[in-house]
Design a protein around this motif. Sequence first.
Motif, mmCIF file in Angstrom:
data_model
loop_
_atom_site.group_PDB
_atom_site.id
_atom_site.type_symbol
_atom_site.label_atom_id
_atom_site.label_comp_id
_atom_site.label_asym_id
_atom_site.label_seq_id
_atom_site.Cartn_x
_atom_site.Cartn_y
_atom_site.Cartn_z
ATOM 1 N N TRP A 1 36.497 40.856 32.805
ATOM 2 C CA TRP A 1 35.130 41.209 33.167
ATOM 3 C C TRP A 1 34.696 40.602 34.486
ATOM 4 O O TRP A 1 33.572 40.790 34.902
ATOM 5 C CB TRP A 1 34.167 40.733 32.081
ATOM 6 C CG TRP A 1 34.273 41.516 30.837
ATOM 7 C CD1 TRP A 1 34.768 41.076 29.649
ATOM 8 C CD2 TRP A 1 33.898 42.874 30.637
ATOM 9 N NE1 TRP A 1 34.715 42.097 28.728
ATOM 10 C CE2 TRP A 1 34.187 43.197 29.309
ATOM 11 C CE3 TRP A 1 33.345 43.853 31.469
ATOM 12 C CZ2 TRP A 1 33.946 44.450 28.772
ATOM 13 C CZ3 TRP A 1 33.106 45.098 30.944
ATOM 14 C CH2 TRP A 1 33.408 45.389 29.610
ATOM 15 N N GLY A 2 35.568 39.855 35.136
ATOM 16 C CA GLY A 2 35.116 39.095 36.296
ATOM 17 C C GLY A 2 35.128 39.893 37.583
ATOM 18 O O GLY A 2 35.111 41.117 37.594
ATOM 19 N N ARG B 1 49.191 47.433 39.496
ATOM 20 C CA ARG B 1 48.442 47.709 38.278
ATOM 21 C C ARG B 1 47.026 47.197 38.446
ATOM 22 O O ARG B 1 46.727 46.485 39.388
ATOM 23 C CB ARG B 1 49.101 47.063 37.077
ATOM 24 C CG ARG B 1 50.194 46.138 37.456
ATOM 25 C CD ARG B 1 51.068 45.619 36.399
ATOM 26 N NE ARG B 1 50.553 45.529 35.072
ATOM 27 C CZ ARG B 1 51.267 45.096 34.069
ATOM 28 N NH1 ARG B 1 52.508 44.738 34.282
ATOM 29 N NH2 ARG B 1 50.779 45.023 32.876
ATOM 30 N N LEU B 2 46.166 47.580 37.541
ATOM 31 C CA LEU B 2 44.772 47.168 37.637
ATOM 32 C C LEU B 2 44.546 45.924 36.798
ATOM 33 O O LEU B 2 44.985 45.845 35.652
ATOM 34 C CB LEU B 2 43.840 48.288 37.153
ATOM 35 C CG LEU B 2 43.754 49.514 38.047
ATOM 36 C CD1 LEU B 2 42.710 50.460 37.514
ATOM 37 C CD2 LEU B 2 43.428 49.134 39.471
ATOM 38 N N ALA B 3 43.838 44.962 37.381
ATOM 39 C CA ALA B 3 43.488 43.761 36.636
ATOM 40 C C ALA B 3 42.405 44.107 35.624
ATOM 41 O O ALA B 3 41.576 44.980 35.863
ATOM 42 C CB ALA B 3 42.995 42.679 37.589
ATOM 43 N N GLY B 4 42.441 43.414 34.498
ATOM 44 C CA GLY B 4 41.443 43.657 33.459
ATOM 45 C C GLY B 4 40.366 42.595 33.480
ATOM 46 O O GLY B 4 40.049 42.038 34.533
ATOM 47 N N ARG C 1 37.981 42.562 38.232
ATOM 48 C CA ARG C 1 38.158 43.720 37.367
ATOM 49 C C ARG C 1 38.511 44.948 38.188
ATOM 50 O O ARG C 1 37.883 45.232 39.209
ATOM 51 C CB ARG C 1 36.879 43.974 36.579
ATOM 52 C CG ARG C 1 36.902 45.285 35.833
ATOM 53 C CD ARG C 1 35.975 45.327 34.651
ATOM 54 N NE ARG C 1 36.237 46.532 33.874
ATOM 55 C CZ ARG C 1 37.248 46.656 33.026
ATOM 56 N NH1 ARG C 1 38.054 45.648 32.819
ATOM 57 N NH2 ARG C 1 37.449 47.783 32.371
ATOM 58 N N ASN C 2 39.529 45.688 37.727
ATOM 59 C CA ASN C 2 39.979 46.937 38.342
ATOM 60 C C ASN C 2 40.518 46.758 39.756
ATOM 61 O O ASN C 2 40.654 47.728 40.486
ATOM 62 C CB ASN C 2 38.852 47.976 38.383
ATOM 63 C CG ASN C 2 38.627 48.600 37.029
ATOM 64 O OD1 ASN C 2 39.493 48.525 36.166
ATOM 65 N ND2 ASN C 2 37.480 49.204 36.839
#
Lengths: 156, 360
Positions: A44-45, A39-42, A48-49
């Motif tokens: 803002w760091g 899955r993709l990490a969320g 991200r993605n």
Amino acid sequence: MKPFFTPLRPPGAVAEQEFLRRCIRCGQCVHACPWQAVRLAGGWGKTRNTPVIVPRHTPCWLCMKCPPACPSGALDASVTSMEKANMGRAIMIKDQCLNYKGGTMCWTCYDRCPLRGKAIILEGGILPTITDACVGCGVCEYVCPEKAITTVPEKR
Amino acid sequence: MPMPTTTFTENMAGLLPEHSIPPERTVSCPSAFAAAAAAAMEAQSSPKAEEARAEASRGATATTEQRHHSPAPRPLPFGNRWYVRLRRPVQCSVFMLFLLLPWLHSQGFVGISGSLYALNVFNVPFADPVSAMQALLGGLVPFSLWAGAGIVLLLALLFGRVFCGWLCPFGLLSEVAHTLRRRFAPPKATPPASSPPTAYRQWFRVRTGLCLLGIILAAWLGFPVLNSVSLPGELSLLSLQAHEGMAAVLVALALPVAVLLAEVLTGKRLWCRVCPQAACLALAAACTQQGFGVAWNATRCTCPRHARMCEAACSLQLPVRRKNGPPRSECVQCGDCVTACAKACTAPQGQALHMGFEKR
């Protein structure tokens, strides 16, 4: 403590710092995964993605379809065997395991391990023990009825 | 003077019914006469009398040449801009494709995977050149990424920035917002500029500078910084973030929505002018003048200089009436100017703008 803060990466991932440089956040490994375990990490760091695996939600069954899908070499495409996935390591929390506590014979982790008989062995025929062959796919954490196993990402 | 009280521009925009134009001005192409009339009217009051007179005589000469020397071109089935009509459907279907990709994969369709950073279409790789350059900072990347970036740059060389105008999901949203804003809150009428707009030169510098800055930051901070502010990439990954829940979708939509709001408030397309993802595409597109693009034929152009239907229609405010058409590094091949040109003058001598490979 650093390993606890790096997420669990898909099989064949290069070292974390190089991974963050190389991964172009395209999501092809996510599409390649037949189990939707990647899955993709969320947030803002930096991460991200980037692809992560959350074993307690969906573990990796080591089908090894994502390393060849990666276009940028963040997942090493030459990693095709389950034994070399090198994602991390499972850790047994013995005072939660039914077998260690006694009274119940539960070999779920031993039975469901993708590297059956290699990554988890039964010490004395009873006590499940994690060996160095473990690649950290997280299936044991997912199937354990007592949540007695935690997967720790590879220290990089 | 037969010129009615309405101006030439209103006539050309089709606001007046056909019968309100005196018959002697609709004989061949009304615009040349109208141009002459408008110029003559201007000559009485405007200080730009010399220029307007020259303009009118030029237009009239061109029309006469057209009438005598070259026959009217054979009309194509849908006009010379039929593929421009495909643009909105193409944009919408690309956005829908990326929104539906996880579902398509779950249904067994695995031919297309990835996002607008790197895409795999039936084993043909495509890659964002800017992303590929940032990945290169981490070491040598596999051949497929090279090939993908090369294919994209080659397409940009041949077709210009078609990615921005035809494929980019944020371009779609930005254009729709811009169109709605223009329809419901039209910009105040500005006096026509005496020279073609030149602001695009700054955009090119800003865009390339942002791209270089981002690559330096990526080398310093250790992750592809420009991919964190890429709106097309973010929108194409929206469906994968949707798997994580509504909060993740809101986070993913925050930047695009903020930029869209700013664009609606200012009434200008801010992001697409300076989008750093397009820096490589713009450079590749500027390498040649021979590829697909909008071409301007001066001898066909019948609008006076101050009318500028094509440049008023361009959402990026580019100068269109130049020898090789709008600047290839900035033009997103949307074809709005071609449509406006065809609407402005339906006579066969008109239609000075043409979109395609051949330069007329």
